[in-house]
Design a protein around this motif. Structure first.
Motif, PDB file in Angstrom:
ATOM      1  N   ASP A   1       0.819  -1.215   0.000  1.00 49.98           N
ATOM      2  CA  ASP A   1       0.000   0.000   0.000  1.00 49.98           C
ATOM      3  C   ASP A   1       0.849   1.261   0.000  1.00 49.98           C
ATOM      4  O   ASP A   1       0.668   2.150   0.838  1.00 49.98           O
TER       5      ASP A   1
ATOM      6  N   PRO B   1       0.689   6.929  -7.187  1.00 44.73           N
ATOM      7  CA  PRO B   1      -0.440   6.911  -8.134  1.00 44.73           C
ATOM      8  C   PRO B   1      -0.506   5.565  -8.841  1.00 44.73           C
ATOM      9  O   PRO B   1       0.486   4.818  -8.908  1.00 44.73           O
ATOM     10  N   LEU B   2      -1.668   5.246  -9.381  1.00 47.52           N
ATOM     11  CA  LEU B   2      -1.867   3.948 -10.028  1.00 47.52           C
ATOM     12  C   LEU B   2      -0.875   3.703 -11.155  1.00 47.52           C
ATOM     13  O   LEU B   2      -0.418   2.574 -11.358  1.00 47.52           O
ATOM     14  N   VAL B   3      -0.505   4.760 -11.875  1.00 47.27           N
ATOM     15  CA  VAL B   3       0.380   4.573 -13.017  1.00 47.27           C
ATOM     16  C   VAL B   3       1.764   4.079 -12.587  1.00 47.27           C
ATOM     17  O   VAL B   3       2.468   3.427 -13.362  1.00 47.27           O
TER      18      VAL B   3
ATOM     19  N   ARG C   1       2.258   2.043  -9.910  1.00 47.13           N
ATOM     20  CA  ARG C   1       2.161   0.803  -9.146  1.00 47.13           C
ATOM     21  C   ARG C   1       2.840  -0.397  -9.828  1.00 47.13           C
ATOM     22  O   ARG C   1       3.467  -1.209  -9.141  1.00 47.13           O
ATOM     23  N   PRO C   2       2.725  -0.591 -11.147  1.00 43.07           N
ATOM     24  CA  PRO C   2       3.393  -1.762 -11.751  1.00 43.07           C
ATOM     25  C   PRO C   2       4.906  -1.758 -11.536  1.00 43.07           C
ATOM     26  O   PRO C   2       5.494  -2.803 -11.219  1.00 43.07           O
TER      27      PRO C   2
ATOM     28  N   TYR D   1       6.486  -0.256  -9.108  1.00 41.37           N
ATOM     29  CA  TYR D   1       6.742  -0.472  -7.688  1.00 41.37           C
ATOM     30  C   TYR D   1       6.537  -1.939  -7.313  1.00 41.37           C
ATOM     31  O   TYR D   1       7.223  -2.457  -6.426  1.00 41.37           O
TER      32      TYR D   1
END
Length: 305
Positions: free
Chosen positions: A225, A229-231, A233-234, A236
Motif C-alpha cells: 500500500d 499513483p496507479l500509473v 504501481r506496476p 513499484y
C-alpha cells in the motif's frame, strides 16, 4: 529516426527528473551541486567501493529490502512506530535518508560530519518504551548496529545481484570497511570491517529478532500500500518483489511476505528490468566536477563523535 531519438531522450529526461525529485526532494539539484561541487577533502576517495555501490540503481532495491529487514528488531521498530511519520511523510523520510547517504559518501568531510551530527541530534530525542515493556533509546550503540548491519547487508546483496559492475571479494570487504567509518561516527562501537564479520554479527542478532504487529503493518504498507499513483504501481510491484526476494527466508515468513515459487522465480527478472530502467532514466549528466581532495587510500580513522 532523429525524431524517435529526440523523443526517447525527452522521455528519459522526464522519467529521470521524476525519480530524482521523489528521491532528492524539491531542492535536489541544489543539494546535489553542493555535495559534488564543493571542493575539499572527502571521507572516501574516488576509487573507494562505497562510491561504486551507493551510486548504483540497485540501491532502490536494497533500500526497500533494508527497511523491511530493520522492522524485525522489536526495539528498533518501536522507535520508528512511535517517533517516525513514515506513513504521513514517507517521501520526506526517503529524501532525508538519500541526502544523508549522498553527503557522507560523496560530500566534503565537513559536510559529512555535519550530516552525522544532525542525525545524532535527532536520535537524542528518540526514546521510550516498546509494547513489550522494554525501554529503547535511538542512541543505543547496539540498536544502531542492528540498523547498520541490516542496511549494508541489503545494499551489498542488491548490488551483487543487480549492480552494473561486479565487485571482487576484496572490494566487497572494502565496502563494509568504508561503511564502518560512517557507522562509528553515528555511534556504533565496533562495526564489522569485512564481509565475514558482517555475516557473523548479523547471525548473532538473530536471537533478538521477532515480528510485532507494528512490523507487519509497516511491511504491508511498504510492499502492498505505498503512497503512489496507479500509473506507478506496476513498477513499484517489481521493486517490491525484488526487495522481498533479497530477504532471508525466515524474514519473509515472519513478515507475512512469503513468495510462492513461481512468483519468486520472476522476482530477479522484475528486479533487473526495474534497475536497468532506473539506470537508463537517471544517467547523470556529463558535466565537469570541482576537484576533490580525497582521504588516503583505505578507510581512514573516524572523526571524533
Amino acid at each position: 529516426m532523429d525524431a524517435l531519438r529526440h523523443g526517447a531522450e525527452r522521455l528519459r529526461r522526464d522519467v529521470g527528473t521524476a525519480i530524482f525529485a521523489r528521491v532528492a526532494g524539491p531542492d535536489g539539484e541544489e543539494v546535489r551541486s553542493r555535495i559534488h561541487d564543493t571542493p575539499g577533502p572527502r571521507w572516501f576517495g574516488p576509487d573507494r567501493p562505497i562510491r561504486t555501490v551507493h551510486a548504483d540503481a540497485s540501491m532502490f532495491v536494497g533500500g526497500l529490502s533494508a527497511l523491511l529487514l530493520q522492522t524485525l528488531h522489536p526495539l528498533a521498530m518501536a522507535a520508528v512506530d512511535q517517533h517516525s511519520a513514515y506513513r504521513h511523510s514517507p517521501w520526506g523520510r526517503l529524501q532525508r535518508t538519500s541526502v544523508f547517504l549522498a553527503t557522507t559518501t560523496y560530500g566534503t568531510a565537513a559536510d559529512a560530519q555535519a550530516a552525522v551530527d544532525r542525525v545524532r541530534s535527532v536520535h537524542a530525542d528518540v526514546h521510550g518504551t516498546a509494547p513489550d515493556g522494554r525501554a529503547y533509546d535511538a542512541t543505543d550503540p547496539h540498536l544502531l548496529e542492528w540498523v547498520h548491519l541490516a542496511e549494508i547487508r541489503c545494499f551489498l546483496a542488491a548490488y551483487r545481484r543487480y549492480g552494473a559492475q561486479p565487485l571482487t571479494p576484496r572490494q566487497e570487504d572494502g565496502y563494509v570497511a568504508d561503511t564502518a567509518r560512517v557507522a562509528r561516527a553515528l555511534g556504533v562501537l565496533a562495526p564489522p570491517t569485512d564481509v565475514a564479520a558482517l555475516e557473523r554479527r548479523f547471525a548473532e542478532f538473530h536471537a533478538e529478532l521477532s515480528v510485532t504487529p507494528a512490523a507487519r503493518d509497516a511491511a504491508r504498507y511498504l510492499v502492498l500500500d505505498p503512497p503512489l499513483p496507479l500509473v506507478a504501481r506496476p513498477a513499484y510491484l517489481g521493486l517490491s518483489l525484488a526487495a522481498v526476494d533479497l530477504l532471508p527466508w525466515w524474514a519473509r515468513i515472519a513478515l507475512g511476505l512469503p513468495l510462492p515459487m513461481p512468483v519468486r522465480a520472476s522476482a530477479p527478472v522484475a528486479g533487473h528490468l526495474l534497475v536497468r530502467g532506473i539506470r537508463w532514466a537517471t544517467r547523470p549528466p556529463q558535466t565537469p566536477r570541482a576537484p576533490e581532495t580525497p582521504s588516503p587510500p583505505g578507510p581512514p580513522d573516524p572523526p571524533d563523535a
